[in-house]
Structures are given as structure tokens and as C-alpha cells.
Design a protein around this motif. Structure first.
Motif, mmCIF file in Angstrom:
data_model
loop_
_atom_site.group_PDB
_atom_site.id
_atom_site.type_symbol
_atom_site.label_atom_id
_atom_site.label_comp_id
_atom_site.label_asym_id
_atom_site.label_seq_id
_atom_site.Cartn_x
_atom_site.Cartn_y
_atom_site.Cartn_z
ATOM 1 N N GLU A 37 0.857 -1.185 0.000
ATOM 2 C CA GLU A 37 0.000 0.000 0.000
ATOM 3 C C GLU A 37 0.893 1.234 0.000
ATOM 4 O O GLU A 37 1.731 1.418 0.880
ATOM 5 N N ASN A 38 0.760 2.080 -1.001
ATOM 6 C CA ASN A 38 1.704 3.187 -1.142
ATOM 7 C C ASN A 38 1.018 4.539 -1.305
ATOM 8 O O ASN A 38 1.613 5.475 -1.830
ATOM 9 N N SER A 39 -0.250 4.627 -0.886
ATOM 10 C CA SER A 39 -0.946 5.894 -1.057
ATOM 11 C C SER A 39 -1.970 6.139 0.041
ATOM 12 O O SER A 39 -2.394 5.217 0.742
ATOM 13 N N SER A 40 -2.342 7.397 0.148
ATOM 14 C CA SER A 40 -3.371 7.816 1.092
ATOM 15 C C SER A 40 -4.406 8.614 0.304
ATOM 16 O O SER A 40 -4.049 9.513 -0.452
ATOM 17 N N THR A 41 -5.683 8.257 0.447
ATOM 18 C CA THR A 41 -6.741 8.914 -0.320
ATOM 19 C C THR A 41 -7.722 9.637 0.601
ATOM 20 O O THR A 41 -8.251 9.046 1.535
ATOM 21 N N VAL A 53 -5.172 12.167 -3.687
ATOM 22 C CA VAL A 53 -4.361 10.965 -3.494
ATOM 23 C C VAL A 53 -2.902 11.382 -3.355
ATOM 24 O O VAL A 53 -2.354 12.040 -4.236
ATOM 25 N N SER A 54 -2.296 11.010 -2.257
ATOM 26 C CA SER A 54 -0.884 11.335 -2.032
ATOM 27 C C SER A 54 -0.076 10.054 -1.899
ATOM 28 O O SER A 54 -0.537 9.071 -1.307
ATOM 29 N N LYS A 55 1.098 10.055 -2.475
ATOM 30 C CA LYS A 55 1.951 8.869 -2.441
ATOM 31 C C LYS A 55 2.703 8.799 -1.125
ATOM 32 O O LYS A 55 3.210 9.802 -0.627
ATOM 33 N N ILE A 56 2.755 7.599 -0.557
ATOM 34 C CA ILE A 56 3.501 7.364 0.680
ATOM 35 C C ILE A 56 4.826 6.718 0.302
ATOM 36 O O ILE A 56 4.858 5.639 -0.292
ATOM 37 N N SER A 73 4.948 -5.660 -14.091
ATOM 38 C CA SER A 73 4.946 -4.398 -14.828
ATOM 39 C C SER A 73 4.238 -4.562 -16.166
ATOM 40 O O SER A 73 3.476 -3.693 -16.602
ATOM 41 N N MET A 74 4.466 -5.702 -16.833
ATOM 42 C CA MET A 74 3.815 -5.970 -18.112
ATOM 43 C C MET A 74 2.305 -6.141 -17.920
ATOM 44 O O MET A 74 1.508 -5.686 -18.725
ATOM 45 N N VAL A 75 1.920 -6.801 -16.809
ATOM 46 C CA VAL A 75 0.504 -7.003 -16.508
ATOM 47 C C VAL A 75 -0.186 -5.669 -16.295
ATOM 48 O O VAL A 75 -1.282 -5.413 -16.804
ATOM 49 N N MET A 119 -0.955 1.666 -9.353
ATOM 50 C CA MET A 119 -0.014 0.972 -8.488
ATOM 51 C C MET A 119 1.252 1.783 -8.190
ATOM 52 O O MET A 119 1.745 1.778 -7.081
ATOM 53 N N GLU A 120 1.774 2.485 -9.221
ATOM 54 C CA GLU A 120 3.082 3.114 -9.078
ATOM 55 C C GLU A 120 3.042 4.632 -8.923
ATOM 56 O O GLU A 120 3.936 5.211 -8.312
ATOM 57 N N ASN A 121 2.041 5.285 -9.501
ATOM 58 C CA ASN A 121 1.955 6.743 -9.426
ATOM 59 C C ASN A 121 0.557 7.173 -8.969
ATOM 60 O O ASN A 121 -0.175 7.831 -9.718
#
Length: 268
Positions: A164-168, A181-184, A210-212, A255-257
Motif C-alpha cells: 500500500e503506497n498511497s493515502s486517499t 491521493v498522495s503517495k507514501i 509491470s507488463m501485466v 499501483m506506481e503513481n
């Protein structure tokens, strides 16, 4: 329990196949509403075909009656899941436990029909105020947390699913709606673990994931009680009455940004 096994199977499936995640929200005049996450893995079912059903084309099966595919249609509450996994959840960090606690009001529905090529998973709840759905755990992360060990047992130490890499946060006052949405950033020790895992299987899994992500999508569908005047996202689509907006992102952004998922809506 049966639904824990189903969650484990779904987590495994969605870790290695393209899928579609849809986040839906319906807001009423008084600020209450409905919120849901929906994951569609039907594309995977059609790709896997007979291999998924356990059927075979060898000579040994010729002339035999084809066995019907499995059908699962089950609904249960997140509160039941939390109760059944309380010992495992107690081992999570205080932050993760707090997020799991917020999921108690959610219900889950799983629908799988092998013959029809259907595999859907949805997580939904009603809310009295927009404040009730702040900082929710994502659907994939909730499955991962409820099936501790599933990733390690089936896919190795690193399942390829990012943490989990974000806060909404949400804001709504009848005039304006905001999704923030901010990235953690990952902690130093987590970065070190990831770096080590890149050397062997972990690196290959991340490359595959990454391909998926590039072949999958994340969709936001929000319905408001008033017509939308403007939105801060150029590619947003409007319903005919302009009360419903649809925004589609690559799953890789989800997932990443995650900060790219922020937007603001102004009503007429």
C-alpha cells in the motif's frame, strides 16, 4: 474457511493476469451514498480456457463426458473475515490494522463461472458521510492482508504486488468534490528488502507484473446529485445529464503513481 481459500485463489490469479479494477461511488443530496471496488478477471478466464477448468485434450479423455466447470456465487461481510483472521491481523502494523478496521462495514461478493468465462470480485458499502470512506485499503491489498502467507506459499517471498503506497482523502460540500491521493514513500528497510529481491525471482516477478499493469486498467465511475460544470481531468467522460463521470487510468498509474489519480470537480 471457504472464503479465505477463495481470496487466496483470487489473489494468485490477479497477481499474474490482466484485470480491470473499477472504483464506483454514488453520492446523494444529503452527502450519503454507496462506494464499491469491482475487479473483473473474466479476460483471464477466457485466456486460460480449458487449462483453467482442468480439462485436457489427451486421448485418455476422448469419449468421456465433459465435466461441468465450477460455479461460485458467494457473499459475506468483511467483519466475518476480520474475525476469522484476527490472530494474523494482530501481527500487522498498527497502521495496517487501522485500515483493516475501516473495512468492517464492507461486504464482499465473488462470482465465478468457469463455463461462462466469468470471474468477478466486488467489495461494497454504504456510507452516511464522505468522511466514512477516508483512507480505505485498496481491494488487492485487502485480499493480500487477509490471506497472510498466501503470497509466500504460492509465489515466493515477493508476490510482485506492491505494498500500500498511497493515502486517499475525499471532500464534498455540495459545490465542490475533491479526490486527493498522495503517495507514501517506502521506508528505508522496505527499499533494502526490495533491492535484495531484485537479484533473482523477485526481479523477474516485478518485471512480469509491470507488463501485466500495462495491459490492465483502473476505472473511476462517480455519480453525483448535481450536474458537473467542469473537472480537472481532460480525458474524463460525462453521462448525458453530466451527473456521472468516468475516468480511466493505466493500472500501472494506480499501483506506481497514485498521485496521478487526484482530481477536482465543480458543479453547476
Amino acid at each position: 474457511m471457504k472464503f479465505i481459500k477463495l481470496l487466496s485463489a483470487l489473489l494468485f490469479v490477479f497477481s499474474f493476469t490482466s484485470c480491470s479494477i473499477t472504483e464506483k461511488m454514488i453520492i446523494s443530496d444529503n452527502g450519503s451514498g454507496k462506494f464499491s471496488y469491482e475487479i473483473d478477471g473474466s479476460k483471464m478466464m477466457s485466456m486460460m480456457g480449458s487449462a483453467f477448468k482442468g480439462e485436457s485434450n489427451d486421448d485418455a479423455n476422448k469419449g468421456k463426458e465433459v465435466k461441468k466447470g465450477k460455479v461460485v456465487d458467494s457473499t459475506f461481510t468483511f467483519k466475518e473475515l476480520l474475525a476469522s483472521k484476527k490472530d494474523s491481523i494482530a501481527k500487522l502494523s498498527p497502521e495496517e490494522q487501522a485500515k483493516m478496521k475501516k473495512m468492517e462495514n464492507f461486504s464482499l461478493h465473488m462470482l465465478m463461472d468457469e463455463d461462462k468465462g466469468i470471474m468477478n470480485y466486488s467489495m461494497f458499502t454504504d456510507f452516511k458521510s464522505i468522511q466514512d470512506i477516508q483512507d480505505l485499503m485498496s481491494p488487492l491489498q485487502s485480499m493480500k492482508s487477509l490471506t497472510p502467507g498466501a503470497g509466500a506459499n504460492m509465489m515466493g517471498a515477493n508476490s510482485g504486488l506492491p505494498k500500500e503506497n498511497s493515502s486517499t482523502k475525499f471532500f464534498y460540500d455540495g459545490k465542490t468534490f475533491k479526490k486527493m491521493v498522495s503517495k507514501i514513500e517506502a521506508k528505508k528497510e522496505e527499499i533494502k528488502v526490495d533491492a535484495v529481491s531484485e537479484d533473482d525471482l523477485g526481479g523477474k516477478l516485478k518485471e512480469s507484473m509491470s507488463m501485466v499493469f500495462e495491459q490492465s486498467n483502473f476505472k473511476v465511475v462517480y455519480q453525483f446529485p448535481k450536474a458537473v460544470k467542469k473537472i480537472s481531468v481532460e480525458k474524463a467522460l460525462y453521462s448525458e445529464d453530466r451527473k456521472t463521470i468516468t475516468i480511466e487510468y493505466p493500472l500501472k498509474d494506480y499501483m506506481e503513481n497514485p498521485d496521478k489519480l487526484s482530481f477536482e470537480v465543480e458543479f453547476q
